[in-house]
Design an enzyme around this catalytic site. Structure first.
Site, PDB file in Angstrom:
ATOM      1  N   ASP A   2       0.823  -1.210   0.000  1.00 25.42           N
ATOM      2  CA  ASP A   2       0.000   0.000   0.000  1.00 25.42           C
ATOM      3  C   ASP A   2       0.857   1.259   0.000  1.00 25.42           C
ATOM      4  O   ASP A   2       2.073   1.199   0.169  1.00 25.42           O
ATOM      5  CB  ASP A   2      -0.975  -0.005   1.201  1.00 25.42           C
ATOM      6  CG  ASP A   2      -0.323  -0.494   2.486  1.00 25.42           C
ATOM      7  OD1 ASP A   2       0.916  -0.444   2.578  1.00 25.42           O
ATOM      8  OD2 ASP A   2      -1.041  -0.941   3.394  1.00 25.42           O
ATOM      9  N   ASN A  42      -7.615  -3.260  14.130  1.00 25.54           N
ATOM     10  CA  ASN A  42      -9.007  -3.503  13.725  1.00 25.54           C
ATOM     11  C   ASN A  42      -9.128  -4.683  12.760  1.00 25.54           C
ATOM     12  O   ASN A  42     -10.183  -4.888  12.164  1.00 25.54           O
ATOM     13  CB  ASN A  42      -9.604  -2.238  13.077  1.00 25.54           C
ATOM     14  CG  ASN A  42      -8.892  -1.856  11.784  1.00 25.54           C
ATOM     15  OD1 ASN A  42      -7.896  -2.482  11.414  1.00 25.54           O
ATOM     16  ND2 ASN A  42      -9.379  -0.840  11.114  1.00 25.54           N
ATOM     17  N   HIS A  49      -7.379  -5.052   9.948  1.00 21.47           N
ATOM     18  CA  HIS A  49      -7.097  -4.786   8.532  1.00 21.47           C
ATOM     19  C   HIS A  49      -5.828  -5.509   8.086  1.00 21.47           C
ATOM     20  O   HIS A  49      -4.936  -5.773   8.885  1.00 21.47           O
ATOM     21  CB  HIS A  49      -7.061  -3.282   8.226  1.00 21.47           C
ATOM     22  CG  HIS A  49      -5.855  -2.536   8.688  1.00 21.47           C
ATOM     23  ND1 HIS A  49      -5.861  -1.179   8.924  1.00 21.47           N
ATOM     24  CD2 HIS A  49      -4.574  -2.918   8.944  1.00 21.47           C
ATOM     25  CE1 HIS A  49      -4.668  -0.774   9.286  1.00 21.47           C
ATOM     26  NE2 HIS A  49      -3.863  -1.813   9.317  1.00 21.47           N
ATOM     27  N   GLU A  89      -9.764  -2.119   5.159  1.00 19.59           N
ATOM     28  CA  GLU A  89     -10.426  -1.884   6.436  1.00 19.59           C
ATOM     29  C   GLU A  89     -11.655  -2.808   6.569  1.00 19.59           C
ATOM     30  O   GLU A  89     -12.084  -3.430   5.585  1.00 19.59           O
ATOM     31  CB  GLU A  89     -10.864  -0.408   6.521  1.00 19.59           C
ATOM     32  CG  GLU A  89      -9.713   0.597   6.364  1.00 19.59           C
ATOM     33  CD  GLU A  89      -8.781   0.670   7.570  1.00 19.59           C
ATOM     34  OE1 GLU A  89      -8.701  -0.298   8.354  1.00 19.59           O
ATOM     35  OE2 GLU A  89      -8.109   1.704   7.725  1.00 19.59           O
TER      36      GLU A  89
HETATM   37  P1  PGA Z   1       2.272  -2.186  12.538  1.00 21.56           P
HETATM   38  O1  PGA Z   1       1.089  -2.026  11.483  1.00 21.56           O
HETATM   39  O2  PGA Z   1       3.194  -3.220  11.989  1.00 21.56           O
HETATM   40  O3  PGA Z   1       2.917  -0.830  12.595  1.00 21.56           O
HETATM   41  O4  PGA Z   1       1.654  -2.600  13.827  1.00 21.56           O
HETATM   42  C1  PGA Z   1       0.504  -3.157  10.933  1.00 21.56           C
HETATM   43  C2  PGA Z   1      -0.674  -2.786  10.084  1.00 21.56           C
HETATM   44  O5  PGA Z   1      -1.329  -1.765  10.355  1.00 21.56           O
HETATM   45  O6  PGA Z   1      -0.977  -3.528   9.136  1.00 21.56           O
END
Ligand code: PGA
Length: 236
Positions: free
Chosen positions: A67, A129, A131, A136
């Site tokens: 992304d 959450n 995702h 999302e």
């Molecule tokens: P993080 O993010 O590795 O910084 O916890 C993971 C994500 O949001 O997919």
């Protein structure tokens, strides 16, 4: 879905890094799906170290990142910059072969991945959450690369990388869930107390679009890495 539980975060980083190095050794033209965020940082450090010690070349590797932010965002906050500073600059990777979704590529990103031969291994983190990439909750499981409006929860989680929440972009472009599911192999790494609830739902829920990561249990070749500490808290 194979769950691999380690005592320490560093054991996960070393094992995943070794696995990715082996893949590139076996096929120097491997296609890697890469993630940003805190979770993969130690994995990238270990891959860079191993590549240098074992003299494994990434010159013919192609990478596709999951992304990228959209809209006004400082270069230093872009995921391309993150990948360069934390990974690419330590390897002999050809930057032309490091791909990120953008508005121009939007319709073509999935085709580009297919044309490259498909993703051999996709590295994934998870949002609190549920995702995966920036898909999302309630993103259709058959989605391809698309533009998303970020959840307030995601913007709050990511605010730690910005000086204040208002600087966190509201939109991003992300591989879709079906794009991710086409990877030949997936490694999902779940670390940190903020992910207890996400791990619990992943372990306990049937696949449901309200919790995007739940789709992963349908993948034929996925390993989920977490720590014993987290696994005990999330056990159902
Ligand atoms: P993080 O993010 O590795 O910084 O916890 C993971 C994500 O949001 O997919």
């Amino acid at each position: 879905m194979e769950i691999i539980i380690k005592n320490q975060t560093k054991d996960i980083a070393i094992e995943v890094a070794k696995h990715i190095i082996e893949i590139v050794e076996q096929n120097p033209k491997s296609v890697l799906g890469l993630a940003t965020g805190s979770t993969p940082l130690d994995i990238y450090r270990n891959i860079s170290k191993l590549a240098s010690v074992l003299k494994v070349s990434f010159a013919n590797v192609t990478t596709f990142n999951l992304d990228e932010y959209l809209g006004p965002v400082a270069v230093e906050q872009s995921y391309r910059y993150f990948m360069h500073e934390n990974f690419f600059k330590f390897l002999d990777v050809d930057l032309i072969n490091t791909k990120f979704p953008n508005e121009e590529l939007l319709e073509k990103y999935d085709d580009e991945i297919d044309k490259a031969g498909g993703i051999d291994i996709q590295l994934l983190g998870i949002g609190s959450n549920g995702h995966i990439a920036f898909n999302e909750p309630f993103t259709p499981f058959d989605s391809k690369t698309h533009i998303v409006k970020l959840d307030d929860k995601t913007r709050n989680d990511n605010a730690r990388f910005f000086s204040n929440i208002d600087e966190v972009p509201t939109h991003a472009i992300t591989m879709g869930i079906s794009t991710i599911m086409k990877a030949k192999e997936i490694i999902l790494v779940i670390l940190g107390d903020s992910k207890v609830s996400a791990l619990k739902q992943l372990l306990c829920l049937e696949p449901d679009e309200s919790f995007p990561a739940s789709v992963l249990s349908k993948h034929p070749n996925i390993k989920v890495y977490t720590t014993m500490d987290l696994f005990k808290k999330a056990f159902c």
